[in-house]
Design an enzyme around this catalytic site. Structure first.
Site, mmCIF file in Angstrom:
data_model
loop_
_atom_site.group_PDB
_atom_site.id
_atom_site.type_symbol
_atom_site.label_atom_id
_atom_site.label_comp_id
_atom_site.label_asym_id
_atom_site.label_seq_id
_atom_site.Cartn_x
_atom_site.Cartn_y
_atom_site.Cartn_z
ATOM 1 N N ASP A 23 -3.841 -3.649 -1.676
ATOM 2 C CA ASP A 23 -3.522 -4.452 -0.500
ATOM 3 C C ASP A 23 -4.028 -5.873 -0.706
ATOM 4 O O ASP A 23 -5.193 -6.059 -1.093
ATOM 5 C CB ASP A 23 -4.234 -3.895 0.746
ATOM 6 N N LYS A 80 4.942 -3.495 4.191
ATOM 7 C CA LYS A 80 5.023 -2.409 5.165
ATOM 8 C C LYS A 80 5.996 -2.726 6.296
ATOM 9 O O LYS A 80 6.011 -3.837 6.824
ATOM 10 C CB LYS A 80 3.639 -2.168 5.790
ATOM 11 N N SER A 235 -8.188 -1.519 2.137
ATOM 12 C CA SER A 235 -9.307 -2.393 2.483
ATOM 13 C C SER A 235 -10.420 -2.329 1.439
ATOM 14 O O SER A 235 -11.270 -3.225 1.391
ATOM 15 C CB SER A 235 -9.867 -1.971 3.840
#
Lengths: 293, 221
Positions: A23, A80, A235
């Site tokens: 991410d 996403k 994360s």
């Protein structure tokens, strides 16, 4: 979608096997991820840990941000869309990214229907907690599956639960005589033809990655030893104290996942991991994995 | 399925990417094969396939595990190399806009030359030196070979680019024969490594191959 397009999309996922998808929320992070050896980046405005903290409705990221990240790297770019939000998916397809994640991390746009992914040329990856959920997504056109885990927690427990559940259900299915498969399919909400295919293959018929709560090299190797084909880290990298070192270590750990000596070496001196959350004491409305079915 | 190779087998670099697909094709061709994760696993091999995957990731892992030096040494001692897609990028002497990695074959490659995944495609083409029949080809976010130097033979030219080339010790393809039923390029590479393999110079379409055949070699719990 033509059959050969679906196959090409499943085959791109094959080329990501053994790799780490990270991410990233800006161009700088995307470059750090690529430099560390990520096989793809997931471009988004907020990592799941921040979505969790800030609350509100989480939507598809600004296409301008995704476009800037796409321009900054040579590796594949994913983004996403909300569960069921087929227009966000249309926009991401028009943007010509490489893969769409129809993700429970964003606030669902439809509580009954997921996106009909067969109507798109672009590939989709979807989350699943068990075999039935994975096969329903594949029936809808997903070319790649990932565990849901519990995103933004830094806690691998749910990803482990989801992978163990899938493995157990696959073993159960593989042991059944053919005449019992239709009833297993009915009870578990599994499309029958896909149930037959899983029985024959002894695994999911597409590439299956781990996702949701992976924060350390050991977490990544754990998911690989449980049979995942690769790893998503949300994360876990950019919420840690030294993202570049942690990113490199997780890439290496994923490649040498069954070599404890190497895992020992990569696990040292990485600084602080992201702070974790206890999933067991979390209120059910705080759990993202329950979104979608 | 466990892949094994005695002396004289072909290895598949097992760091990331399309490893199992190549192992499955080599089994179908009938040559002994094994995944190569550590430097010691190069011992006794006559050929090594560097598979498709992501070239930046592969280059980092090759360096981390010391396999870059070991492969170069084995190459100096006669190991034949075949790079598919990302593997071809790593073997190229020049990679436009990026630093070359092995730089062992005199070709210039352009990475992601077709665009995004939406531009990935299949087609058929005839590569006369490899097979007398057209072969199915799969291009996934493929590079193009835009130039070849002295001593490099073009095996397949399409439109404005070169899709397959070789010199005496290295084969490069920007497409993925391991993602199709065709065994022709795997036979060709095995013969280039000095191995005798069954089968003629047809397209080598294996009727038993399916898109899931690689799963026989995937890690099962």
């Amino acid at each position: 979608m033509a059959e050969n397009r679906y196959l090409l999309n499943a085959q791109l996922a094959q080329m990501l096997k053994g790799g780490v998808i990270m991410d990233v929320v800006n161009v700088e992070q995307a470059q750090i991820a690529q430099e560390a050896g990520a096989v793809a980046v997931m471009a988004l405005e907020r990592v799941p840990a921040d979505i969790r903290k800030q609350g509100g409705v989480a939507r598809m990221s600004d296409p301008g941000l995704i476009k800037a990240i796409k321009a900054a790297v040579t590796i594949p770019v994913m983004a996403k869309a909300r569960i069921g939000h087929f227009v966000e998916a249309q926009i991401l397809q028009a943007l010509k990214i490489d893969y769409i994640d129809e993700s429970e991390v964003l606030t669902p746009a439809d509580e009954e229907c997921h996106i009909d992914k067969t109507r798109f040329e672009i590939p989709f990856v979807c989350g699943a907690r068990n075999l039935g959920e994975a096969l329903r997504r594949i029936a809808e056109g997903a070319a790649m599956i990932r565990t849901k885990g519990e995103a933004g927690t830094g806690n691998v427990v749910e990803a482990v639960r989801h992978m163990r559940t899938m493995n157990r259900e696959i073993r159960q299915l593989a042991a059944l005589p053919t005449e019992e498969i239709i009833s297993f399919a009915k009870v578990n909400g599994i499309p029958y033809e896909l149930a037959l295919e899983v029985k024959k293959l002894g695994r999911l018929p597409v590439v299956n990655f781990a996702a949701g709560g992976i924060a350390t090299p050991a977490d990544a190797a754990l998911m690989m030893q449980l049979g995942c084909d690769g790893v998503f880290v949300g994360s876990g990298i950019f919420k840690s104290s030294d993202p570049a070192s942690r990113a490199r270590a997780i890439v290496k750990a994923t490649a040498c996942f069954n070599d404890p000596e190497q895992l020992l070496e990569v696990s040292m001196d990485l600084g602080d991991p992201m702070p974790g959350l206890d999933v067991a004491t979390m209120a059910s409305e705080q759990r993202l994995a329950g979104r979608g079915w | 399925m466990q892949a094994v190779a005695g002396p004289g087998g072909i290895g598949v670099l097992d760091l990331q990417g399309g490893v199992q697909e190549h192992l499955d094709h080599l089994r179908r061709v009938g040559v002994s094969a094994r995944p190569v994760k550590r430097t010691a696993e190069l011992d006794g091999l006559v050929g090594l396939i560097i598979p498709g995957g992501e070239s930046t990731c592969l280059s980092r892992l090759l360096t981390i595990f010391g396999l870059d030096v070991a492969i170069r040494q084995a190459y100096d001692h006669g190991l034949k190399l075949w790079g598919t897609c990302a593997g071809a990028i790593l073997l190229a002497r020049e990679n436009i806009g990026e630093t070359p990695f092995f730089g062992l074959i005199d070709i210039v490659v352009s990475r992601n030359a077709f665009g995004s995944q939406l531009d990935s495609f299949n087609r058929e083409a005839l590569a006369p030196a490899v097979a007398r029949e057209p072969i199915p080809l799969t291009f996934i976010r493929a590079p193009k070979i835009v130039r070849t130097g002295e001593g490099v033979r073009v095996l397949l030219r399409l439109d404005d680019y070169i899709a397959a080339a070789e010199d005496d010790r290295i084969l490069v393809t920007v497409f993925h024969p391991e993602l199709t039923p065709s065994l022709a390029f795997h036979r060709y590479f095995a013969r280039k490594c000095g191995l005798s393999v069954a089968g003629g110079d047809d397209a080598g379409l294996d009727p038993d191959w399916t898109p899931q055949s690689w799963m026989d070699f995937s890690y099962h719990v």
